[in-house]
Design a protein around this motif. Structure first.
Motif, short mmCIF file in Angstrom:
data_model
loop_
_atom_site.label_atom_id
_atom_site.label_comp_id
_atom_site.label_asym_id
_atom_site.label_seq_id
_atom_site.Cartn_x
_atom_site.Cartn_y
_atom_site.Cartn_z
N UNK A 1 -7.51 1.04 -8.45
CA UNK A 1 -7.90 0.97 -7.05
C UNK A 1 -7.52 -0.39 -6.45
N UNK A 2 -7.74 -1.46 -7.21
CA UNK A 2 -7.40 -2.82 -6.76
C UNK A 2 -5.90 -2.93 -6.50
N UNK A 3 -5.09 -2.42 -7.45
CA UNK A 3 -3.63 -2.48 -7.31
C UNK A 3 -3.15 -1.65 -6.12
N UNK A 4 -3.81 -0.52 -5.88
CA UNK A 4 -3.39 0.34 -4.77
C UNK A 4 -3.57 -0.38 -3.43
N UNK A 5 -4.70 -1.06 -3.27
CA UNK A 5 -4.93 -1.79 -2.02
C UNK A 5 -3.95 -2.95 -1.90
N UNK A 6 -3.69 -3.61 -3.02
CA UNK A 6 -2.74 -4.73 -3.02
C UNK A 6 -1.35 -4.25 -2.58
N UNK A 7 -0.87 -3.16 -3.16
CA UNK A 7 0.45 -2.64 -2.79
C UNK A 7 0.46 -2.11 -1.36
N UNK A 8 -0.66 -1.53 -0.94
CA UNK A 8 -0.75 -1.07 0.44
C UNK A 8 -0.57 -2.21 1.43
N UNK A 9 -1.17 -3.36 1.09
CA UNK A 9 -1.01 -4.55 1.95
C UNK A 9 0.45 -5.00 1.97
N UNK B 1 3.13 -3.35 1.40
CA UNK B 1 4.03 -2.40 2.04
C UNK B 1 3.76 -2.24 3.53
N UNK B 2 2.67 -2.82 4.00
CA UNK B 2 2.33 -2.68 5.41
C UNK B 2 1.85 -1.29 5.77
N UNK B 3 1.23 -0.58 4.81
CA UNK B 3 0.76 0.78 5.06
C UNK B 3 -0.43 0.77 6.00
N UNK B 4 -0.63 1.87 6.71
CA UNK B 4 -1.78 2.00 7.60
C UNK B 4 -3.06 2.30 6.84
N UNK B 5 -2.93 3.14 5.79
CA UNK B 5 -4.13 3.62 5.09
C UNK B 5 -3.87 3.64 3.58
N UNK B 6 -4.92 3.28 2.81
CA UNK B 6 -4.91 3.47 1.36
C UNK B 6 -6.02 4.47 1.03
N UNK B 7 -5.63 5.60 0.45
CA UNK B 7 -6.59 6.62 0.00
C UNK B 7 -6.77 6.50 -1.50
N UNK B 8 -8.01 6.33 -1.95
CA UNK B 8 -8.28 6.14 -3.38
C UNK B 8 -9.06 7.34 -3.89
N UNK B 9 -8.44 8.07 -4.82
CA UNK B 9 -9.07 9.23 -5.45
C UNK B 9 -9.80 8.75 -6.70
#
Length: 399
Positions: free
Chosen positions: A270-278, A280-288
């Motif tokens: 989950x931590x890495x997903x938010x980091x990569x989302x930042x 990449x400039x993504x609008x949303x990070x969805x964590x399952x």
């Protein structure tokens, strides 16, 4: 005298020749036939020996470097394989008015709740037995005890004031009361666009079997359809193939998926997903998150850990609890436990097309004090719809 000697010599020669012929004929008759030629048998190779029994290696002819044909130095021919085709990116259906398009999926709930109430209210005389049947209909549809009592009381008062009841008046009356019960004033927006930063962070939680991973994938399609870029975090590391399933959903709409090893630390993913989302400039990070059994205290504590670790990057904007509508009141037990661990901000009701218990929408909102924001109405990729109270009630009571 010479003649006599010559005659003796001739006689001896003749007698010798006759004797040789006789002996030769006898030998011919006595010799056996020659034996057949023996077949060539190749002896098996001798087993290798070691130590004292080892044989001295035999000298074999060897070629010198001048006698060996060397390559001419030209580059080898490389056969290039055709590149694997990337999966075609789908364009999801627009979300505006999706519930209206899917209203036929609520036919079972319609027959049990909306049409059942209309039939009872249309009776010429509404005696106590009829009102009890109305209460039973609402309870059977999982509306809940307290909301049922409130609705019946309001219906009693309005029917008494109304007097003569035409079918159209009853439909209007029931529609108004059901919309009030469902709640028209609740904010049902999925908060994915914080004003001060990107990306918005959404946690999706729920127990096994509610369709949580599938719902996460469908929610990604909803967000992409609304023009947002999405990164998926496959933090359900305990269920086999959960990450593969989520990645497949992401690939279909061009969403990047962050995953870790099977059985790894969900909080780390989950931590890495938010980091990569930042990055990449993504609008949303969805964590399952993992489909936790609500009776396992340790697992619930770990869910709280995932939320705390993610918030080292930024606050979590949404925590969506996925509930299976077919479980009815049993789903409320799950909802209570999850609400104690993380702050639930919205409900996703799945499998609402396969149940006669549409009243669970009312019950779960009353239980948690948070709105139903999305409902699942089928197995299709675009069968997850933003919840609209008026369209939902219209589907329940029919045209």
């Amino acid at each position: 005298m010479d003649i006599v000697i010559l005659a003796v010599v001739i006689a001896v020669v003749v007698l010798g020749a006759l004797g040789g012929l006789i002996v030769g004929s006898r030998r011919k008759k006595q010799l056996p036939p020659p034996p057949p030629a023996a077949p060539d048998i190749t002896a098996p190779p001798a087993e290798p020996h070691v130590g004292d029994e080892a044989e001295t290696p035999r000298e074999e002819p060897r070629r010198t470097i001048e006698e060996v044909d060397l390559p001419d130095g030209s580059a080898p021919v490389v056969v290039e394989e055709p590149p694997a085709e990337a999966p075609a990116i789908e364009i999801p259906e627009p979300t505006a008015g999706r519930l209206v398009r899917l209203r036929a999926r609520l036919s079972r709930s319609q027959n049990a709740l909306g049409q059942g109430l209309l039939t009872l209210l249309s009776r010429e005389h509404l005696d106590e037995d009829t009102w009890e049947e109305i209460e039973d209909t609402l309870l059977t549809a999982d509306v809940g005890v307290q909301p049922t009592q409130e609705l019946v009381e309001r219906l009693r008062e309005r029917v008494k004031v109304l007097g003569t009841r035409t079918p159209e008046e009853l439909r209007t009356l029931l529609r108004e009361e059901l919309v009030t019960l469902v709640g028209r004033d609740m904010d049902r927006t999925v908060r994915t666009e914080p004003e001060d930063r990107k990306p918005g962070i959404v946690l999706v939680v729920g127990v096994n079997g509610t369709g949580k991973t599938t719902t996460t994938g469908k929610l990604a399609r909803v967000l992409v359809a609304d023009g947002q870029s999405v990164v998926l975090g496959a933090a359900d590391t305990f269920r086999a193939a959960a990450a593969d399933q989520l990645q497949t959903w992401g690939e279909r709409v061009g969403a990047h998926t962050v995953r870790g090893p099977e059985g790894g630390d969900p909080a780390s993913v989950a931590f890495d997903a938010v980091k990569e989302g930042k990055e990449m400039g993504a609008n949303v990070v969805l964590i399952d998150t993992a489909g936790r059994l609500h009776t396992k205290t340790g697992l619930m504590d770990e869910l709280g850990k995932v939320k705390r670790v993610v918030e080292k990057h930024a606050p979590v904007d949404e925590v969506l609890l996925v509930l299976d509508a077919t479980t009815g009141q049993n789903g409320l037990v799950q909802a209570r436990v999850f609400a104690e661990v993380v702050d639930i901000t919205g409900i996703v009701l799945t499998k609402l097309d396969g149940t006669a218990k549409g009243g669970i929408v009312v019950a779960v909102q009353r239980e948690l004090g948070v709105p139903v924001k999305l409902i699942g109405l089928g197995e299709g990729a675009d069968d997850l719809a933003p919840f609209e109270p008026e369209a939902f009630v219209d589907a329940l009571i029919g045209d």
